[in-house]
Design a protein around this motif. Structure first.
Motif, PDB file in Angstrom:
ATOM      1  N   PRO A 235       0.632  -1.163   0.034  1.00 13.53           N
ATOM      2  CA  PRO A 235      -0.014  -0.087  -0.013  1.00 13.53           C
ATOM      3  C   PRO A 235       0.735   1.191  -0.052  1.00 13.53           C
ATOM      4  CG  PRO A 235       0.034  -0.966   2.125  1.00 13.53           C
ATOM      5  CD  PRO A 235       0.721  -1.908   1.321  1.00 13.53           C
ATOM      6  N   LEU A 236       0.134   2.475  -0.666  1.00 14.92           N
ATOM      7  CA  LEU A 236       0.611   3.814  -0.445  1.00 14.92           C
ATOM      8  C   LEU A 236      -0.506   4.681  -0.717  1.00 14.92           C
ATOM      9  CD1 LEU A 236       4.024   3.978  -2.853  1.00 14.92           C
ATOM     10  CD2 LEU A 236       3.877   4.090  -0.334  1.00 14.92           C
ATOM     11  N   VAL A 237      -0.460   5.554   0.310  1.00 15.54           N
ATOM     12  CA  VAL A 237      -1.635   6.818   0.432  1.00 15.54           C
ATOM     13  C   VAL A 237      -0.867   8.001   0.335  1.00 15.54           C
ATOM     14  CG1 VAL A 237      -3.373   5.251   1.260  1.00 15.54           C
ATOM     15  CG2 VAL A 237      -1.615   6.462   2.802  1.00 15.54           C
ATOM     16  N   ILE A 238      -1.443   8.878  -0.492  1.00 18.00           N
ATOM     17  CA  ILE A 238      -1.082  10.340  -0.462  1.00 18.00           C
ATOM     18  C   ILE A 238      -1.478  11.348   0.215  1.00 18.00           C
ATOM     19  CG2 ILE A 238      -0.351  12.004  -2.271  1.00 18.00           C
ATOM     20  CD1 ILE A 238      -0.149   9.697  -4.115  1.00 18.00           C
ATOM     21  N   GLY A 239      -1.081  12.215   0.971  1.00 17.60           N
ATOM     22  CA  GLY A 239      -1.602  13.260   1.734  1.00 17.60           C
ATOM     23  C   GLY A 239      -1.457  14.723   1.091  1.00 17.60           C
ATOM     24  N   ARG A 240      -2.100  15.657   1.161  1.00 17.60           N
ATOM     25  CA  ARG A 240      -1.651  17.239   0.760  1.00 17.60           C
ATOM     26  C   ARG A 240      -2.422  18.123   1.483  1.00 17.60           C
ATOM     27  NH1 ARG A 240       1.556  19.940  -1.895  1.00 17.60           N
ATOM     28  NH2 ARG A 240       0.536  21.879  -2.876  1.00 17.60           N
ATOM     29  N   GLN A 241      -1.356  18.872   2.074  1.00 18.36           N
ATOM     30  CA  GLN A 241      -1.698  20.034   2.798  1.00 18.36           C
ATOM     31  C   GLN A 241      -0.771  21.263   3.046  1.00 18.36           C
ATOM     32  OE1 GLN A 241      -4.769  19.785   4.685  1.00 18.36           O
ATOM     33  NE2 GLN A 241      -4.730  21.513   5.938  1.00 18.36           N
TER      34      GLN A 241
ATOM     35  N   MET B 124      -7.187  11.611   2.062  1.00 20.61           N
ATOM     36  CA  MET B 124      -6.115  11.026   1.455  1.00 20.61           C
ATOM     37  C   MET B 124      -6.513  10.713   0.022  1.00 20.61           C
ATOM     38  SD  MET B 124      -6.372   7.207   2.472  1.00 20.61           S
ATOM     39  CE  MET B 124      -7.924   6.162   2.458  1.00 20.61           C
ATOM     40  N   ILE B 125      -5.437  10.390  -0.715  1.00 24.88           N
ATOM     41  CA  ILE B 125      -5.662  10.077  -2.195  1.00 24.88           C
ATOM     42  C   ILE B 125      -4.882   8.567  -2.271  1.00 24.88           C
ATOM     43  CG2 ILE B 125      -4.865  10.461  -4.782  1.00 24.88           C
ATOM     44  CD1 ILE B 125      -4.527  13.403  -3.417  1.00 24.88           C
ATOM     45  N   LEU B 126      -5.707   7.610  -3.048  1.00 26.53           N
ATOM     46  CA  LEU B 126      -5.023   6.312  -2.982  1.00 26.53           C
ATOM     47  C   LEU B 126      -4.089   6.223  -4.167  1.00 26.53           C
ATOM     48  CD1 LEU B 126      -7.998   4.063  -2.417  1.00 26.53           C
ATOM     49  CD2 LEU B 126      -6.195   4.575  -0.728  1.00 26.53           C
TER      50      LEU B 126
ATOM     51  N   ILE C 106     -10.149  11.238  -0.636  1.00 29.24           N
ATOM     52  CA  ILE C 106     -11.049  10.425   0.283  1.00 29.24           C
ATOM     53  C   ILE C 106     -11.000  10.887   1.648  1.00 29.24           C
ATOM     54  CG2 ILE C 106     -11.914   8.194   1.251  1.00 29.24           C
ATOM     55  CD1 ILE C 106     -10.674   6.680  -0.915  1.00 29.24           C
ATOM     56  N   LYS C 107     -12.030  11.228   2.293  1.00 27.04           N
ATOM     57  CA  LYS C 107     -12.210  11.880   3.598  1.00 27.04           C
ATOM     58  C   LYS C 107     -12.252  10.714   4.553  1.00 27.04           C
ATOM     59  CE  LYS C 107     -13.623  15.778   6.136  1.00 27.04           C
ATOM     60  NZ  LYS C 107     -12.628  16.674   5.992  1.00 27.04           N
TER      61      LYS C 107
END
Ligand code: G6P
Length: 607
Positions: free
Chosen positions: A180-186, A206-208, A238-239
């Motif tokens: 798995p890898l998930v991406i976040g952005r802020q 998150m973005i998958l 996705i929240k």
């Protein structure tokens, strides 16, 4: 298994955040840890074997310059835990840094080729071939992204990788296949990680990233493309409902104890799932010819309990199989009329994923019960039930087991309605009993925790124990024994009380502890017979019994009491709680960290 994180931010030093993120990912592995940052065209690294806090104490993981960095917490596969085998790994000139979760199956031949070309290796890991392959492709004039793409075309196995390089210091690239890898952005910061808790304190959006995709992360944003043709991918955010607080100990000494205490709320949350989610799954199940329950570890024990619930309430008898051995057991005797119920809290257990993929190839439909939104199993499944335990950080599963049982109970009730196997009145009674489970579990925690602490002191020196039950309580017994093995390192066997006469009873001598799971169901009289047999051989009897069961109490040296009136199909839920607490106190009494048991990892992503 192995936690990875990459962060690129506009300014300021990134190492302290990566260090904390790794602590939130430590449940994925804790043999060694490492962080590499990039500053003024140089890579800076601190890594060594040991748990994060130990390595931090020696090296100060916060003290690294630069606003771009990657980190890794390791569960060793190739090569012992050592400084050299710790990630990140590098190319010959220390210009390319890689962290990896997974296994590269063909690394030996690739490594030999690279050595012939003059590359030098510092570790025994499979991972180290990656920066060297990328180095070769970059030396041929390719960009970091292209070099990673070319590298993935050469490797076989499973991987999630994050790469950065001094040659392109404004970005990092990441790709995955099977892990798995998930991406976040802020706020001008981009994150990529094995799991959401890593960046949960900054964002729960998150973005998958999916298998076969490559992400480029910069301070300005994230680009995702398909590896094979470079086509851009627009992926929605996705929240998730998890909060950063849920991933904190919240005043408890360990996550495991906190998570045991969170079980009533976890059941409540799961009972509030939209009815159509459960009904949709029940419909698929009722239409299937054969129903297989596939799972591993604690989830496997939920499957065993689920079998009893389905049979008793729904009139459907599932075939329970260890996912790891499914393919080797069924000899392709599966059709498109069959259905697999895959139970996996993480949604990432490779054994379960591979078994579900295999069944899907043969045409079977897949229903998943998982606790993680967007996990691999959800993408394979025709229908998914997301349990509501919130993040579980302790490696030994507790609250996720409880919500699996909750969902299986809901499914069994819905199935009962569909198949009319049980009178609707009975189903209504059982349903209202299930609604009361949060209160019952809460009460068990309140009354039995002190007993668990006390019995831990009594039985602390016993090197071996038996956990016995009959019928559905075999699941409770096996789970109780597993918990004790996992975190207190006692030899413990969970067994059918009926079968115990055919072997395990040979272990019993004076004061040998035998734990009986003894709810007031139709197995009780026969279980009493088994208690007598063990008692006659000098065993010290610990019973988990129904409050007021004087008869079993009089045969027992120690008892845990569970409120009366628990429906037999749901008995595992309250009866497992004292055994979870018992294991916890055994482990802490022995000075072990129950959150990070030796050699284990929460998410097992190797076969
Ligand atoms: C590991 C964990 C267990 C878990 C099992 C299956 O062994 O330590 O706690 O039960 O994997 O995991 P899953 O995520 O598939 O439920």
């Amino acid at each position: 298994m192995c936690g990875i994180i990459g962060v690129i931010q506009e300014k300021g030093e990134v190492a302290p955040f990566i260090h904390q993120a790794l602590r939130r990912l430590e449940y994925r592995g804790y043999d060694s840890v490492g962080i590499t940052t990039l500053d003024t065209s140089r890579l800076f690294t601190k890594k060594d074997k040991g748990k994060i806090d130990e390595v931090h104490q020696m090296l100060n993981l916060d003290d690294l310059p630069g606003s771009i960095g990657i980190g890794h917490t390791r569960w060793a596969t190739h090569g012992i835990p050592s400084m050299y085998n710790s990630h990140p790994h590098f190319d010959c000139n220390d210009e390319i840094a890689v962290v990896h979760n997974g296994v590269i199956d063909n690394f030996l031949e690739l490594r030999e080729d690279l050595i012939k070309k003059g590359h030098t290796f510092k570790s025994e890991t499979d991972t180290e071939i990656l920066p060297h392959l990328i180095e070769d492709f970059m030396n041929d004039g390719r960009s970091l992204k292209e070099a990673l793409k070319m590298t993935t075309s050469l490797i076989e196995g499973t991987y999630a990788v994050v790469v950065m390089s001094t040659r392109e210091p404004d970005k990092m690239v990441a790709t995955r296949d099977g892990n798995p890898l998930v991406i976040g952005r802020q706020d001008k910061t981009s994150y990529v990680s094995s799991d959401i808790p890593a960046f949960l304190p900054v964002t729960n959006n998150m973005i998958l990233l999916l298998d076969g995709e490559l992400a480029t992360l910069t301070i300005d944003g994230i680009d995702i493309e398909k590896l094979h043709n470079g086509q851009k991918v627009a992926r929605e955010t996705i929240k998730i409902s998890w909060t950063a607080d849920q991933a904190q100990k919240g005043g408890f000494p360990h996550f495991m104890l906190k998570e045991i205490h969170e079980q009533p709320d976890a059941i409540k949350g799961t009972l509030r799932l939209r009815p159509e989610i459960i009904e949709g799954a029940a419909k698929l199940i009722s239409n299937a010819d054969n129903l297989f329950f596939l799972a591993m570890g604690t989830s496997g024990h939920a499957a065993v309990a689920g079998k009893h619930m389905f049979a008793s309430l729904g009139g459907v008898l599932p075939i329970v199989e260890l996912a790891s051995d499914f393919q080797d057991s069924v000899y392709d005797v599966i059709t498109e009329n069959d259905l697999v119920l895959a139970i996996t809290q993480s949604g990432e257990t490779t054994d379960t994923i591979m078994a579900a993929k295999y069944a899907k190839r043969l045409g079977a439909r897949i229903v998943a019960v998982t606790n993680v939104v967007g996990s691999s199993i959800t993408r394979l499944a025709d229908h998914t039930i997301i349990t509501q335990a919130g993040p579980e950080i302790g490696v030994a599963a507790t609250k996720t087991f409880m919500v699996q049982l909750t969902s299986l109970a809901q499914l069994a009730l819905a199935l009962g309605e569909l198949t009319a196997h049980q009178d609707p009145e009975i189903i209504a009674i059982k349903r209202s009993a299930l609604e009361k489970m949060p209160k019952i579990v809460s009460r068990v925690i309140a009354t039995e925790e002190e007993h668990a602490r006390h019995y831990a002191r009594l039985y602390y020196a016993s090197p071996s124990m038996l956990f016995l039950g009959r019928g559905i309580s075999i699941a409770t017994a096996c789970e109780g024994a597993l918990k004790l093995k996992e975190i207190a390192y006692n030899h413990a066997e969970g067994y059918s009380a009926g079968e115990s006469k055919h072997g395990p009873i040979a272990l019993v001598q004076d004061n040998y502890p035998v734990i009986f799971v003894a709810p007031n169901d139709e197995t009780r009289t026969r279980l009493i017979g088994n208690i007598m047999e063990m008692k006659a051989r000098g065993a010290s009897i610990v019973s988990v019994l129904e409050e007021g069961d004087g008869e079993i109490q009089s045969l027992s040296d120690s008892v845990f009491s569970i409120p009366r009136g628990v429906e037999p199909e749901f008995s595992v839920m309250p009866y497992i709680v004292p055994l979870q607490l018992f294991s916890y106190y055994m482990a802490t009494l022995k000075g072990y960290d129950p959150d990070k048991p030796r050699n284990l990892a929460k998410s097992v992503t190797v076969l």
